[in-house]
Scaffold this active site. Structure first.
Site, PDB file in Angstrom:
ATOM      1  N   GLU A 282     -16.367  12.530  14.717  1.00  0.00           N
ATOM      2  CA  GLU A 282     -17.029  12.103  13.476  1.00  0.00           C
ATOM      3  C   GLU A 282     -16.183  12.437  12.250  1.00  0.00           C
ATOM      4  O   GLU A 282     -16.412  13.451  11.578  1.00  0.00           O
ATOM      5  CB  GLU A 282     -18.402  12.786  13.321  1.00  0.00           C
TER       6      GLU A 282
ATOM      7  N   GLU B 126     -23.188   8.504  20.050  1.00  0.00           N
ATOM      8  CA  GLU B 126     -24.132   9.568  19.686  1.00  0.00           C
ATOM      9  C   GLU B 126     -25.271   8.977  18.882  1.00  0.00           C
ATOM     10  O   GLU B 126     -25.049   8.222  17.942  1.00  0.00           O
ATOM     11  CB  GLU B 126     -23.433  10.660  18.862  1.00  0.00           C
TER      12      GLU B 126
ATOM     13  N   SER C 223     -29.654  15.994  10.943  1.00  0.00           N
ATOM     14  CA  SER C 223     -29.325  17.392  11.229  1.00  0.00           C
ATOM     15  C   SER C 223     -29.587  17.751  12.683  1.00  0.00           C
ATOM     16  O   SER C 223     -29.181  18.809  13.158  1.00  0.00           O
ATOM     17  CB  SER C 223     -30.159  18.324  10.335  1.00  0.00           C
TER      18      SER C 223
ATOM     19  N   TRP D 265     -28.035  11.991  21.981  1.00  0.00           N
ATOM     20  CA  TRP D 265     -27.788  13.412  21.739  1.00  0.00           C
ATOM     21  C   TRP D 265     -29.142  14.100  21.642  1.00  0.00           C
ATOM     22  O   TRP D 265     -29.951  13.717  20.798  1.00  0.00           O
ATOM     23  CB  TRP D 265     -27.017  13.584  20.416  1.00  0.00           C
TER      24      TRP D 265
ATOM     25  N   GLN E 185     -32.972  24.870  20.515  1.00  0.00           N
ATOM     26  CA  GLN E 185     -34.185  24.820  19.712  1.00  0.00           C
ATOM     27  C   GLN E 185     -33.996  23.854  18.543  1.00  0.00           C
ATOM     28  O   GLN E 185     -33.748  24.262  17.409  1.00  0.00           O
ATOM     29  CB  GLN E 185     -34.526  26.228  19.183  1.00  0.00           C
ATOM     30  N   GLU E 186     -34.060  22.541  18.823  1.00  0.00           N
ATOM     31  CA  GLU E 186     -34.004  21.547  17.768  1.00  0.00           C
ATOM     32  C   GLU E 186     -34.638  20.250  18.254  1.00  0.00           C
ATOM     33  O   GLU E 186     -34.749  20.002  19.455  1.00  0.00           O
ATOM     34  CB  GLU E 186     -32.571  21.310  17.285  1.00  0.00           C
TER      35      GLU E 186
END
Length: 214
Positions: free
Chosen positions: A75, A163, A170, A197, A203-204
């Site tokens: 990226e 992706e 975020s 992705w 933890q997201e």
């Protein structure tokens, strides 16, 4: 420890992980992307010499694996221009092609792999099996980014979504399933391959597994 910022032992460990990934994917009948994952460096030319050496090694090792794709700069960001990315890409592509004549090469585009329309104005010539990456997160990126993609497709630029997620950019925040459905409709209509992705227990919001999963 990144491949370029860690020591030699770290590089060996990462290469062993790549080899394990390729072997497992090949055994399972899956495609596998070897991804030069730039992020905080922003400009792929920062570690250009290391990238050329890395992809020489990867292409030599996996040239007979028809399921291996090479993603040469994840990226590009922080204002890096397409001209700069193109200069880098030509060097890495040349190194790969000297060893693997037809493996698919995925090329990052400006602004976190979003400005595919810019790349479409001046694509890389002289090679086959090149594709250009488009990344999106449905919680942040909507119809305006699909319009960029449509412009690039109209100029015959081959796109690959290496992706995406349905969270915000975020990797967190609420899931936008409605916008995600619009993206899936667009990708299927234009026969664009895509990879989500991510398959992890981080933890997201973008993780496909619960954090408690072992």
């Amino acid at each position: 420890n990144g491949y370029c910022t860690g020591d030699a032992a770290n590089r060996r460990q990462l290469e062993q992980q790549i080899d394990k990934g390729v072997r497992c994917a090949t055994k399972a009948g899956l495609y596998v992307i070897i991804d030069w994952h730039i992020l905080s460096d922003g400009n792929p030319r920062t570690y250009e010499k290391q990238a050329v050496r890395f992809f020489k090694k990867m292409a030599s090792k996996y040239k007979k694996h028809t399921n291996v794709l090479y993603e040469i700069c994840n990226e590009p960001n922080n204002g890096t221009s397409w001209s700069t990315i193109k200069t880098y890409a030509k060097k890495v592509i040349k190194a790969i092609r000297a060893r693997d004549e037809d493996g698919i090469i995925l090329i990052g585009t400006p602004n976190w792999s979003q400005d595919v329309d810019t790349a479409a104005d001046s694509p890389i010539k002289g090679y086959k099996n090149l594709m250009y990456t488009l990344h999106f997160y449905a919680g942040t990126h909507g119809s305006y980014l699909r319009e960029k993609a449509a412009t690039a497709l109209g100029k015959k630029l081959p796109l690959f979504v290496s992706e995406f997620g349905i969270s915000d950019a975020s990797g967190n925040g609420a899931l936008n399933k409605q916008e995600g459905a619009q993206w899936m409709k667009f990708l299927k209509k234009h026969k664009i391959s895509y990879m989500g992705w991510n398959l992890s227990n981080k933890q997201e919001s973008s993780s496909l597994l619960e954090p408690s999963c072992q």
